[in-house]
Motif scaffolding. Structure first.
Motif, mmCIF file in Angstrom:
data_model
loop_
_atom_site.group_PDB
_atom_site.id
_atom_site.type_symbol
_atom_site.label_atom_id
_atom_site.label_comp_id
_atom_site.label_asym_id
_atom_site.label_seq_id
_atom_site.Cartn_x
_atom_site.Cartn_y
_atom_site.Cartn_z
ATOM 1 N N ASN A 171 4.536 -12.624 6.026
ATOM 2 C CA ASN A 171 3.685 -11.248 6.260
ATOM 3 C C ASN A 171 4.543 -11.189 7.847
ATOM 4 N N HIS A 225 6.324 -9.025 8.995
ATOM 5 C CA HIS A 225 6.201 -7.469 9.512
ATOM 6 C C HIS A 225 5.112 -6.432 8.914
ATOM 7 N N THR A 226 3.648 -7.437 8.807
ATOM 8 C CA THR A 226 3.196 -6.989 8.084
ATOM 9 C C THR A 226 1.900 -6.007 8.861
ATOM 10 N N THR A 227 2.145 -4.857 9.326
ATOM 11 C CA THR A 227 1.413 -4.000 10.032
ATOM 12 C C THR A 227 -0.328 -3.222 9.929
ATOM 13 N N ARG A 228 -0.558 -3.359 8.125
ATOM 14 C CA ARG A 228 -1.690 -3.443 8.099
ATOM 15 C C ARG A 228 -2.193 -4.694 7.223
ATOM 16 N N THR A 229 -3.898 -5.103 7.831
ATOM 17 C CA THR A 229 -4.162 -5.819 7.036
ATOM 18 C C THR A 229 -6.147 -5.455 6.749
ATOM 19 N N TYR A 285 -0.903 -8.208 10.965
ATOM 20 C CA TYR A 285 -0.942 -9.132 10.256
ATOM 21 C C TYR A 285 -1.293 -10.416 11.775
#
Lengths: 94, 142
Positions: B30, B32-36, B42
């Motif tokens: 995660n 580069h995860t920008t949406r959770t 994240y």
């Protein structure tokens, strides 16, 4: 060197004393063999679980197998010792 | 069984390190995860361990047994601040063109991964040592 005679009365007493039925050598041996087979069954179960990909940890399977191996080796060593004692007695001159 | 307590303790250590690697994998996946689900980028997960009695004896901890294994106490979110990167083309960029990225540092995760691997190895070495000692004890009978 002081040499003492056998304390005969104690010796006779000790061999005449009725052995407790619930803790005879055979029972102890049987008990420990049962325990070994129990641990082996556990290892079997773990290996089966691993084969079916149900287990999460490989190490718990490995440890169960290792435990079974170690207890089995212990049992074998005890068996070897008992057999050698038996053989020793059989070799006795009569 | 008393003589296998070491194995139970090492087993708990192995499990703990495996869980730690799971958390590291989550963080790296995660990065580069920008949406959770709860909104925002994240948040880095941290694993917390606690010592635990693993002898299997009832009330073992009350009997003041000194040897203890480990268990995963919690997996919590890191308090580190997020990273802000200027990238106006990103769909999740704010009005000034900045994107808030997760507070995961790849280098730190890699170092943690090495540490987890080595700790796992240490625990397996304890198991080998236990086995070796057991076999040596059996050799007394030979």
């Amino acid at each position: 060197m002081k040499i003492e005679g056998l304390a005969t009365e104690h010796f006779i007493e000790s061999i005449q004393k009725p052995r407790k039925a619930d803790s005879s050598f055979v029972d102890v041996l049987k008990d420990s063999i049962n325990k070994v087979s129990e641990i082996e069954k556990e290892a079997d179960k773990e290996a089966e679980k691993l084969a079916r990909m149900e287990t999460q940890d490989i190490h718990s399977t490995m440890i169960a197998i290792e435990k079974a191996d170690l207890t089995f080796q212990l049992m074998m060593q005890v068996r070897n010792k008992i057999l050698s004692a038996y053989e020793e007695i059989m070799r006795m001159q009569v | 069984m008393g003589m296998f307590d070491v194995l139970a303790i090492s087993s708990s250590g192995l499990k703990a390190q495996r869980n730690r690697l799971e958390v590291i994998a989550t963080n790296l996946a995660n990065v580069h995860t920008t949406r959770t689900a709860e909104g925002g980028p994240y948040k880095k997960k941290e694993i917390v361990f606690a010592s635990e009695d693993v002898s299997g004896e009832p009330f073992g901890s009350l009997l003041k047994k000194k040897t203890e294994g480990v268990r995963v106490e919690a997996i919590e979110e890191s308090r580190k601040p997020f990273e802000r990167v200027f990238d106006p083309g990103h769909p999740d960029a704010d009005k000034e063109g900045y994107v808030t990225l997760p507070n995961v540092n790849v280098m730190e995760e890699m170092v943690d991964m090495i540490s987890a691997t080595r700790s796992y190895e240490a625990n397996t070495n304890v198991i080998s040592a236990t086995k070796h000692m057991f076999m040596k004890a059996l050799e007394i009978l030979k």
